[in-house]
Write a protein that holds these residues in place. Structure first.
Motif, PDB file in Angstrom:
ATOM      1  N   SER A 173      -0.023   9.063 -17.255  1.00  0.00           N
ATOM      2  CA  SER A 173      -1.436   8.953 -17.624  1.00  0.00           C
ATOM      3  C   SER A 173      -2.336   9.749 -16.679  1.00  0.00           C
ATOM      4  CB  SER A 173      -1.868   7.486 -17.624  1.00  0.00           C
ATOM      5  OG  SER A 173      -1.947   6.993 -16.301  1.00  0.00           O
ATOM      6  N   GLY A 174      -1.753  10.275 -15.593  1.00  0.00           N
ATOM      7  CA  GLY A 174      -2.526  11.045 -14.620  1.00  0.00           C
ATOM      8  C   GLY A 174      -2.944  10.252 -13.403  1.00  0.00           C
ATOM      9  N   ARG A 175      -2.673   8.956 -13.381  1.00  0.00           N
ATOM     10  CA  ARG A 175      -3.043   8.100 -12.253  1.00  0.00           C
ATOM     11  C   ARG A 175      -2.237   8.480 -11.014  1.00  0.00           C
ATOM     12  NH1 ARG A 175      -2.278   2.048 -13.418  1.00  0.00           N
ATOM     13  NH2 ARG A 175      -0.293   2.909 -14.067  1.00  0.00           N
ATOM     14  N   LEU A 176      -2.922   8.550  -9.871  1.00  0.00           N
ATOM     15  CA  LEU A 176      -2.269   8.821  -8.585  1.00  0.00           C
ATOM     16  C   LEU A 176      -2.123   7.520  -7.811  1.00  0.00           C
ATOM     17  CD1 LEU A 176      -4.201  12.036  -7.534  1.00  0.00           C
ATOM     18  CD2 LEU A 176      -1.789  11.896  -8.161  1.00  0.00           C
ATOM     19  N   ALA A 177      -0.991   7.372  -7.140  1.00  0.00           N
ATOM     20  CA  ALA A 177      -0.734   6.181  -6.327  1.00  0.00           C
ATOM     21  C   ALA A 177       0.389   6.503  -5.345  1.00  0.00           C
ATOM     22  CB  ALA A 177      -0.337   5.004  -7.217  1.00  0.00           C
ATOM     23  N   TRP A 178       0.624   5.584  -4.438  1.00  0.00           N
ATOM     24  CA  TRP A 178       1.698   5.719  -3.462  1.00  0.00           C
ATOM     25  C   TRP A 178       2.816   4.737  -3.803  1.00  0.00           C
ATOM     26  CZ3 TRP A 178       1.915   9.276   0.454  1.00  0.00           C
ATOM     27  CH2 TRP A 178       0.745   9.999   0.704  1.00  0.00           C
ATOM     28  N   ILE A 179       4.060   5.164  -3.556  1.00  0.00           N
ATOM     29  CA  ILE A 179       5.229   4.328  -3.797  1.00  0.00           C
ATOM     30  C   ILE A 179       6.198   4.511  -2.639  1.00  0.00           C
ATOM     31  CG2 ILE A 179       6.450   6.095  -5.130  1.00  0.00           C
ATOM     32  CD1 ILE A 179       7.497   3.818  -6.957  1.00  0.00           C
ATOM     33  N   GLU A 180       6.905   3.430  -2.284  1.00  0.00           N
ATOM     34  CA  GLU A 180       7.937   3.556  -1.258  1.00  0.00           C
ATOM     35  C   GLU A 180       9.062   4.437  -1.796  1.00  0.00           C
ATOM     36  OE1 GLU A 180       8.666  -0.052   1.386  1.00  0.00           O
ATOM     37  OE2 GLU A 180       7.972  -0.940  -0.527  1.00  0.00           O
ATOM     38  N   LYS A 181       9.508   5.392  -1.017  1.00  0.00           N
ATOM     39  CA  LYS A 181      10.549   6.319  -1.481  1.00  0.00           C
ATOM     40  C   LYS A 181      11.857   5.615  -1.798  1.00  0.00           C
ATOM     41  CE  LYS A 181      11.058  10.394   0.285  1.00  0.00           C
ATOM     42  NZ  LYS A 181      11.130  11.530   1.217  1.00  0.00           N
ATOM     43  N   ALA A 182      12.092   4.466  -1.189  1.00  0.00           N
ATOM     44  CA  ALA A 182      13.329   3.726  -1.458  1.00  0.00           C
ATOM     45  C   ALA A 182      13.401   3.274  -2.918  1.00  0.00           C
ATOM     46  CB  ALA A 182      13.414   2.522  -0.524  1.00  0.00           C
ATOM     47  N   ALA A 183      12.268   3.207  -3.610  1.00  0.00           N
ATOM     48  CA  ALA A 183      12.248   2.780  -5.017  1.00  0.00           C
ATOM     49  C   ALA A 183      12.526   3.931  -5.982  1.00  0.00           C
ATOM     50  CB  ALA A 183      10.899   2.157  -5.345  1.00  0.00           C
ATOM     51  N   LYS A 238       3.390  10.133  -2.660  1.00  0.00           N
ATOM     52  CA  LYS A 238       2.211  10.016  -3.520  1.00  0.00           C
ATOM     53  C   LYS A 238       2.640  10.571  -4.865  1.00  0.00           C
ATOM     54  CE  LYS A 238      -2.723  10.744  -3.713  1.00  0.00           C
ATOM     55  NZ  LYS A 238      -3.892  11.296  -3.000  1.00  0.00           N
ATOM     56  N   VAL A 239       2.443   9.790  -5.919  1.00  0.00           N
ATOM     57  CA  VAL A 239       2.971  10.149  -7.229  1.00  0.00           C
ATOM     58  C   VAL A 239       1.876  10.115  -8.293  1.00  0.00           C
ATOM     59  CG1 VAL A 239       5.324   9.364  -6.705  1.00  0.00           C
ATOM     60  CG2 VAL A 239       3.668   7.754  -7.674  1.00  0.00           C
ATOM     61  N   ARG A 240       2.147  10.829  -9.380  1.00  0.00           N
ATOM     62  CA  ARG A 240       1.285  10.816 -10.560  1.00  0.00           C
ATOM     63  C   ARG A 240       2.119  10.312 -11.729  1.00  0.00           C
ATOM     64  NH1 ARG A 240      -2.492  14.699 -10.497  1.00  0.00           N
ATOM     65  NH2 ARG A 240      -0.992  16.126  -9.584  1.00  0.00           N
ATOM     66  N   ASP A 241       1.568   9.368 -12.490  1.00  0.00           N
ATOM     67  CA  ASP A 241       2.297   8.891 -13.666  1.00  0.00           C
ATOM     68  C   ASP A 241       1.872   9.686 -14.897  1.00  0.00           C
ATOM     69  OD1 ASP A 241      -0.129   7.822 -14.569  1.00  0.00           O
ATOM     70  OD2 ASP A 241       0.443   5.749 -14.219  1.00  0.00           O
ATOM     71  N   LEU A 259       8.034   9.817 -12.445  1.00  0.00           N
ATOM     72  CA  LEU A 259       6.820  10.048 -11.672  1.00  0.00           C
ATOM     73  C   LEU A 259       6.869  11.444 -11.074  1.00  0.00           C
ATOM     74  CD1 LEU A 259       6.796   6.626  -9.803  1.00  0.00           C
ATOM     75  CD2 LEU A 259       5.244   7.298 -11.649  1.00  0.00           C
ATOM     76  N   GLU A 260       5.726  12.112 -11.055  1.00  0.00           N
ATOM     77  CA  GLU A 260       5.632  13.424 -10.410  1.00  0.00           C
ATOM     78  C   GLU A 260       5.263  13.207  -8.954  1.00  0.00           C
ATOM     79  OE1 GLU A 260       2.857  17.428 -10.371  1.00  0.00           O
ATOM     80  OE2 GLU A 260       2.437  15.860 -11.833  1.00  0.00           O
ATOM     81  N   VAL A 261       6.066  13.728  -8.033  1.00  0.00           N
ATOM     82  CA  VAL A 261       5.787  13.595  -6.606  1.00  0.00           C
ATOM     83  C   VAL A 261       4.838  14.721  -6.204  1.00  0.00           C
ATOM     84  CG1 VAL A 261       6.771  13.616  -4.279  1.00  0.00           C
ATOM     85  CG2 VAL A 261       8.005  12.504  -6.163  1.00  0.00           C
ATOM     86  N   VAL A 262       3.651  14.338  -5.686  1.00  0.00           N
ATOM     87  CA  VAL A 262       2.672  15.338  -5.268  1.00  0.00           C
ATOM     88  C   VAL A 262       2.576  15.436  -3.746  1.00  0.00           C
ATOM     89  CG1 VAL A 262       1.323  15.326  -7.384  1.00  0.00           C
ATOM     90  CG2 VAL A 262       0.754  13.716  -5.607  1.00  0.00           C
ATOM     91  N   VAL A 263       2.925  14.361  -3.041  1.00  0.00           N
ATOM     92  CA  VAL A 263       3.001  14.372  -1.577  1.00  0.00           C
ATOM     93  C   VAL A 263       4.259  13.603  -1.206  1.00  0.00           C
ATOM     94  CG1 VAL A 263       1.933  13.624   0.590  1.00  0.00           C
ATOM     95  CG2 VAL A 263       0.487  14.437  -1.273  1.00  0.00           C
ATOM     96  N   ASP A 264       5.052  14.186  -0.316  1.00  0.00           N
ATOM     97  CA  ASP A 264       6.321  13.588   0.072  1.00  0.00           C
ATOM     98  C   ASP A 264       6.334  13.387   1.583  1.00  0.00           C
ATOM     99  OD1 ASP A 264       8.930  12.726   0.088  1.00  0.00           O
ATOM    100  OD2 ASP A 264       9.743  14.502  -0.889  1.00  0.00           O
ATOM    101  N   THR A 265       6.382  12.128   2.033  1.00  0.00           N
ATOM    102  CA  THR A 265       6.481  11.845   3.465  1.00  0.00           C
ATOM    103  C   THR A 265       7.840  11.202   3.731  1.00  0.00           C
ATOM    104  OG1 THR A 265       5.557   9.608   3.357  1.00  0.00           O
ATOM    105  CG2 THR A 265       3.976  11.437   3.531  1.00  0.00           C
ATOM    106  N   GLU A 266       8.059  10.785   4.954  1.00  0.00           N
ATOM    107  CA  GLU A 266       9.370  10.235   5.307  1.00  0.00           C
ATOM    108  C   GLU A 266       9.713   8.980   4.500  1.00  0.00           C
ATOM    109  OE1 GLU A 266      11.729   8.516   9.202  1.00  0.00           O
ATOM    110  OE2 GLU A 266      10.023   9.850   9.504  1.00  0.00           O
ATOM    111  N   ASN A 267       8.769   8.056   4.380  1.00  0.00           N
ATOM    112  CA  ASN A 267       9.056   6.779   3.716  1.00  0.00           C
ATOM    113  C   ASN A 267       8.262   6.533   2.438  1.00  0.00           C
ATOM    114  OD1 ASN A 267      10.903   5.885   5.736  1.00  0.00           O
ATOM    115  ND2 ASN A 267       9.149   5.495   7.063  1.00  0.00           N
ATOM    116  N   TRP A 268       7.266   7.366   2.170  1.00  0.00           N
ATOM    117  CA  TRP A 268       6.379   7.169   1.033  1.00  0.00           C
ATOM    118  C   TRP A 268       6.239   8.450   0.235  1.00  0.00           C
ATOM    119  CZ3 TRP A 268       4.153   2.502  -0.220  1.00  0.00           C
ATOM    120  CH2 TRP A 268       4.286   1.489   0.744  1.00  0.00           C
TER     121      TRP A 268
END
Length: 156
Positions: A78-88, A73-76, A62-71
Motif C-alpha cells: 500500500s506504500g506504507r513505511l515502517a520498521w521491522i525486526e530483521k529476524a522476522a 525499514k520496509v514499504r508494504d 515487503l520492500e526493504v528501503v533501509v537495512d541496518t544490523e537488526n532492523w
C-alpha cells in the motif's frame, strides 16, 4: 576558419561517469524484496519501544528501503513505511496481486489456458524466476500453479 568559435567541451569527471554506469545497470537499481517468515509487528522507528503501526502477517512481501544490523525499514504494497525486526524476514518468496483480477495461465503466454483467477490482494508463492517475456511462475496456497504477468503483482 568560417568565423565559428572553437568550443571546448569539458571532459566528464570519472565519478560522474561511474554514476551513469550504475544508473544504467539494472542490478544496481534492483529493488530488495523480502517476505516475513512469521507474523511480526511493524514499528514507527527501529526499536521495540517505538509506536506500533500494524501486524504483518506471515508470508507478506515487503520492500526493504533501509537495512541496518537488526532492523529494516520496509514499504508494504500500500506504500506504507515502517520498521521491522530483521529476524522476522526470510520466508519463502511471495507476491501480492495488484490487478483487480489476474488470470493465472497454464503456460507463460497470453493465449494459454487459464489455470485459475485471483483477486487483488491475494498472496501467491513465487516458484521460480520470471521468463524473458515478463511471466512469473506462481503457486496458490491451495496448490494451484501457473504463470501470470509480472506487472500484475507487487513484491518482486
Amino acid at each position: 576558419m568560417s568565423g565559428i568559435p572553437n568550443l571546448r567541451i569539458p571532459r566528464p569527471a570519472p565519478l560522474f561517469l561511474g554514476s551513469l554506469l550504475l544508473l544504467g545497470n539494472p542490478a544496481a537499481n534492483a529493488l530488495d524484496f523480502r517476505t516475513t517468515s512469521r507474523p511480526a509487528l511493524l514499528y514507527t522507528a527501529p526499536s521495540n519501544t517505538a509506536g506500533k503501526v500494524a501486524i504483518a502477517g506471515s508470508g507478506l512481501p515487503l520492500e526493504v528501503v533501509v537495512d541496518t544490523e537488526n532492523w529494516a525499514k520496509v514499504r508494504d504494497h500500500s506504500g506504507r513505511l515502517a520498521w521491522i525486526e530483521k529476524a522476522a524476514l526470510g520466508g519463502s518468496r511471495n507476491v501480492v496481486v495488484k490487478a483487480e483480477t489476474s488470470l493465472v495461465r497454464t503456460q507463460p503466454r497470453p493465449d494459454a489456458e487459464v489455470a485459475f483467477r485471483v483477486a487483488r490482494g491475494v498472496l501467491l508463492g513465487v516458484t521460480g524466476e520470471p521468463d524473458a517475456y515478463g511471466w512469473l511462475p506462481v503457486k496458490h496456497a491451495d496448490g494451484m500453479a501457473g504463470w501470470l504477468p509480472l506487472h500484475e503483482v507487487w513484491g518482486r
